[in-house]
Design a protein around this motif. Structure first.
Motif, PDB file in Angstrom:
ATOM      1  N   ASP A  84      32.489 -20.562   2.592  1.00 14.13           N
ATOM      2  CA  ASP A  84      31.662 -21.285   1.621  1.00 14.13           C
ATOM      3  C   ASP A  84      30.616 -22.097   2.379  1.00 14.13           C
ATOM      4  OD1 ASP A  84      30.521 -22.872  -0.310  1.00 14.13           O
ATOM      5  OD2 ASP A  84      32.321 -24.053  -0.701  1.00 14.13           O
ATOM      6  N   GLU A  85      29.443 -21.528   2.534  1.00 17.06           N
ATOM      7  CA  GLU A  85      28.399 -22.192   3.314  1.00 17.06           C
ATOM      8  C   GLU A  85      27.641 -23.168   2.420  1.00 17.06           C
ATOM      9  OE1 GLU A  85      27.586 -19.139   6.907  1.00 17.06           O
ATOM     10  OE2 GLU A  85      26.218 -18.990   5.226  1.00 17.06           O
ATOM     11  N   SER A  86      28.086 -24.400   2.458  1.00 13.23           N
ATOM     12  CA  SER A  86      27.508 -25.422   1.590  1.00 13.23           C
ATOM     13  C   SER A  86      27.607 -26.780   2.261  1.00 13.23           C
ATOM     14  CB  SER A  86      28.224 -25.430   0.235  1.00 13.23           C
ATOM     15  OG  SER A  86      29.605 -25.691   0.400  1.00 13.23           O
ATOM     16  N   ALA A  92      34.182 -26.830   8.280  1.00 15.39           N
ATOM     17  CA  ALA A  92      34.662 -26.101   7.109  1.00 15.39           C
ATOM     18  C   ALA A  92      35.419 -27.013   6.147  1.00 15.39           C
ATOM     19  CB  ALA A  92      35.552 -24.934   7.543  1.00 15.39           C
ATOM     20  N   ALA A  93      36.385 -27.749   6.667  1.00 19.94           N
ATOM     21  CA  ALA A  93      37.186 -28.667   5.841  1.00 19.94           C
ATOM     22  C   ALA A  93      37.319 -29.976   6.612  1.00 19.94           C
ATOM     23  CB  ALA A  93      38.556 -28.069   5.546  1.00 19.94           C
ATOM     24  N   HIS A 113      27.802 -26.780   6.368  1.00 20.10           N
ATOM     25  CA  HIS A 113      28.731 -25.852   7.010  1.00 20.10           C
ATOM     26  C   HIS A 113      28.157 -24.443   7.006  1.00 20.10           C
ATOM     27  CE1 HIS A 113      32.260 -23.587   8.071  1.00 20.10           C
ATOM     28  NE2 HIS A 113      32.154 -22.899   6.950  1.00 20.10           N
ATOM     29  N   ARG A 118      28.767 -30.563   3.095  1.00 18.87           N
ATOM     30  CA  ARG A 118      30.024 -31.279   3.179  1.00 18.87           C
ATOM     31  C   ARG A 118      29.710 -32.768   3.377  1.00 18.87           C
ATOM     32  NH1 ARG A 118      31.127 -26.298   2.546  1.00 18.87           N
ATOM     33  NH2 ARG A 118      32.884 -25.276   3.590  1.00 18.87           N
ATOM     34  N   ASP A 144      39.660 -24.552   5.777  1.00 18.49           N
ATOM     35  CA  ASP A 144      39.623 -24.085   4.399  1.00 18.49           C
ATOM     36  C   ASP A 144      38.162 -23.890   4.016  1.00 18.49           C
ATOM     37  OD1 ASP A 144      40.480 -23.333   1.915  1.00 18.49           O
ATOM     38  OD2 ASP A 144      40.877 -25.367   1.188  1.00 18.49           O
ATOM     39  N   ARG A 145      37.901 -23.024   3.055  1.00 14.18           N
ATOM     40  CA  ARG A 145      36.547 -22.761   2.546  1.00 14.18           C
ATOM     41  C   ARG A 145      35.604 -22.356   3.688  1.00 14.18           C
ATOM     42  NH1 ARG A 145      34.657 -28.035   0.254  1.00 14.18           N
ATOM     43  NH2 ARG A 145      32.859 -26.822  -0.425  1.00 14.18           N
ATOM     44  N   TYR A 146      36.121 -21.624   4.652  1.00 11.09           N
ATOM     45  CA  TYR A 146      35.287 -21.279   5.813  1.00 11.09           C
ATOM     46  C   TYR A 146      34.062 -20.469   5.407  1.00 11.09           C
ATOM     47  CZ  TYR A 146      33.857 -19.655  10.413  1.00 11.09           C
ATOM     48  OH  TYR A 146      33.118 -19.392  11.540  1.00 11.09           O
TER      49      TYR A 146
END
Length: 244
Positions: A173-175, A150-151, A190, A177, A169-171
């Motif tokens: 937000d599936e994008s 996630a982060a 993620h 990394r 953070d940004r859990y």
């Protein structure tokens, strides 16, 4: 995007040393946890997605698997796997996971070790795996835990280097990394735990096991580098069956 970081010389040599010396999570946590979810391998046709050096292929054959097909995007990995393997019933193919389309109803078992977090279209890959499995077949795979992806900035430490906390953070937000592992610019995708599991269910799988392997306290005591993994899970392990 498709990535072949394993053919980067610096990355490859670092990863090879890690696996050969068993200094990573694979030997300590992931391999034992995966093996616990395997069916009896006698006479099975097995597909290993992200086969690396072919360790699992050779293990499966030693336990009676009829054939093993290994797939990996890395030319270096495939070359190493072939050099380490002397078995006509093991075949290796260099291909990106996203490009590999297995023959339908051809495998009893599909495994994937710490590879599917590199894949952009997880839904498509799971659909292909489902189609490739014979009725009653099983999928067992591991990915880096979503808490870690996630982060991916690592532990927050104090001035003495003691572990403080692992930020999340940004859990949702599936994008993609970008992280550093041996080299900069290692890309991972993620996804939430819910996405990993629900995609299996939507494809038609029956979930058998959801695991978050952690080191035994005794092991962590003898290997201080594993202590942090008692405080947050590094690996997500899933096993699912195609209905027979």
């Amino acid at each position: 995007m498709k990535q072949n970081i394993y053919d980067n010389e610096t990355f490859f040599q670092g990863y090879k040393a890690l696996r050969q010396n068993d200094t990573g999570l694979n030997g300590a946590l992931e391999i034992p946890a995966m093996q616990a979810q395997l069916p009896q391998l006698s006479d099975l046709h097995v597909l290993d997605i992200g086969c690396g050096f072919g360790d699992f292929a050779r293990l499966a054959r030693s336990r009676g698997a009829a054939t093993v097909t290994g797939v990996d995007v890395s030319a270096r990995m495939i070359k190493e796997a072939r050099a380490l393997t002397d078995d006509p019933w093991i075949s290796y193919h260099q291909a990106a996971i996203e490009d590999f389309v297995p023959v339908e109803d051809s495998f009893n078992l599909v495994v994937s070790s710490m590879a599917l977090h590199y894949v952009a279209d997880y839904v498509q890959v799971i659909d292909r795996i489902y189609r490739a499995l014979k009725p009653g077949g099983r999928l067992v795979f591991s990915v880096e835990h979503p808490i870690c992806t996630a982060a991916p900035i690592g532990w927050i430490t104090d001035e003495s280097g003691n572990l403080g906390h692992w930020p999340i953070d940004r859990y949702g937000d599936e994008s993609i990394r970008s992280t550093r592992w041996f080299v900069d610019g290692v890309f991972k995708y993620h996804r939430t735990v819910a996405t990993y599991v629900n995609t299996l269910l939507q494809a038609g799988f029956q979930l058998l096991h959801l695991g978050e392997p952690a080191p035994e306290p005794e092991l962590a005591a003898s290997r201080p580098e594993l202590q942090g993994h008692l405080r947050r899970p590094p690996i997500l392990l899933l096993a699912a069956d195609k209905p027979g």
